[in-house]
Design an enzyme around this catalytic site. Sequence first.
Site, PDB file in Angstrom:
ATOM      1  N   HIS A   1      -9.078  10.835  -0.114  1.00  0.00           N
ATOM      2  CA  HIS A   1      -8.322   9.683  -0.337  1.00  0.00           C
ATOM      3  C   HIS A   1      -6.992   9.895   0.568  1.00  0.00           C
ATOM      4  CE1 HIS A   1      -5.742   6.267  -2.124  1.00  0.00           C
ATOM      5  NE2 HIS A   1      -6.792   5.916  -1.692  1.00  0.00           N
TER       6      HIS A   1
ATOM      7  N   HIS B   1       0.531  -1.236  -0.045  1.00  0.00           N
ATOM      8  CA  HIS B   1       0.081   0.071  -0.125  1.00  0.00           C
ATOM      9  C   HIS B   1       0.757   1.339  -0.137  1.00  0.00           C
ATOM     10  CE1 HIS B   1      -3.284   2.457   1.635  1.00  0.00           C
ATOM     11  NE2 HIS B   1      -3.612   2.029   0.736  1.00  0.00           N
TER      12      HIS B   1
END
Length: 584
Positions: free
Chosen positions: A493, A236
């Site tokens: 985000h 990630h």
Amino acid sequence: MDSQSKQISSKKRDYNAYMKGNQIDEGEKIYEEINQQYKQLHLERQQQRLLQQAQNAQASNFQKENNEKEVKINDSQLKSSQNIVNSSVNPIPQVNNNYQKEQNKVSQMQNIHTKFEFKQQKSQFFINKLKQYPKEEQTPYMLGFSDMFCKNPFFEYFNEQPERQDVQSIFMTTYGYETELLMPILKSNKHFVLANDKPMHDKSIKDVIKENDGFKNWTLIHPPKDVSSSWGGAFHPKLWLIKFSSFLRVVIGSGNLHVSDWSVWSNCLWYQDFPLNANKKEKTQQKPSSPKWDFEGDFKITLTELVKKMMPSGINYQDLLKINLDDYDYSEVKIILISSIVGRHTDIYKYGRGKMYKIIQAFTQNEKNITNQPNNNLTQNQKIITYQCTSLGNIDNTFLNEFYTCATANKPITELKKDKANKKQDPNLIEQKFRLIFPTAEYIYEDTIYGPEYASPVILNQKYYEKESFPKSIFHQFCSPDNYFYHTGAIPHLKTMVVTDNDLQIKDDSIVYIGSHNFTAAAWGRFEKDYSQIYNSNTELGIIYPPMEDSACIKQEIINSFSFKLDAPKYTQNMKPFVRNFED
């Protein structure tokens, strides 16, 4: 295209399909309409503000004259008094003239590009340019995807042409991608390596795919994952290494490589250019750059280790990336890298929230600061953690208590096992130390420009939220700040954290984090074996601005650049977060 190169991520991404084919003109039309609506609303708000100023000025004039003391009236005073009466009876024309001048200025905003002196962010913190930001309203703390590959990302402010030909090699990491966004890189023939997440047990996807999708300059790699877990965790981090002829640009942020990451979803990034190190021998003999922390040494060690860990088995990063991290001078870095690397680690202070504890302790252990002392009640100067993210896991008060200790270093980590054993611990005392900023369902469905169809980055499992142990009282609304109107309706985000006193004021001892870590144990790590081991299921990367003298201004600059309000209002009784129903 084979199944290997098709793989992007498990998240739904329909923006690219929407913008393709016959709908592209309609898509551009929608953007234009949105910008025009924003512009009109902005002008109306400005006009209302100016009208209010005029009314306030008029009321102030009347009040001032009514409060004047009475004086004896003689011939000269009578004349003077008559002048006062005349001016008080009809002060409106002068005020209206001023208002009309200001109103004319506002009406010209549609045709005049705002002029200001260019001033680059000292914090090196930026947010991405969204489609909803009118070009004439963009600011120097906004950067677009293609800007990052220019020698000077701010070329537009200097009326320069973009210089991208100097780029020699590019390495990027992501949790999913769309080839359309990468096409300018692929067509440039620059050496390009992309590290992407992949499903744990999909054996059909190779770890290294050269000449991916037919592009000779593109190598796609899939970093190792946790073999002890059925899920394998998430790869990630959002790290870019862009090699120029005379420097290396290091970019760390929250955005992946989908079209929407750079047009629809609000993301943030930090970057710094590091020059070639001409005196490597001399540099190795230098003392740490700070008595409290070796910024230069830690940055280089952390970055190098992370890049090496990303490489598939048997791959030398220098050969694959055509980048040698030893070639650059990191002496000017003033942030600290914080990584989470997959696996179980007995050095609990090396990764994730364990390293965060080590950082904060290093900067506060010699400070006589009562805010870092453990106490049983929330005081005026108690540290408060404001965390903003878009994905939440199965968190509870144990997680909050552990995280608070790591973010404030208020006591040794080893003492946490006593707290865990204490069943009488008041959850309210823990929860009031946190402010979690997360979009409400109402915000996503009614306030965002693109609606729930584009809210795939916002993830909270409904079954987690409905648990009695889930800390619902810490939720605060995601809403736009007052200083920039065009953030209104953005889908977030970002992943950010700010640690302050209870008054939320930014000071030298405040802490700011940005990066890829969501507010989950998977991202920050789980303590095991009575806090003698930390387990990371995800690979993550972020940066911390630690407590430092004369750092308040830079930290405030970051806060001012956020696309959301830090001092966000708490959820009201009827508000619920945006949740989903899905299986683990």
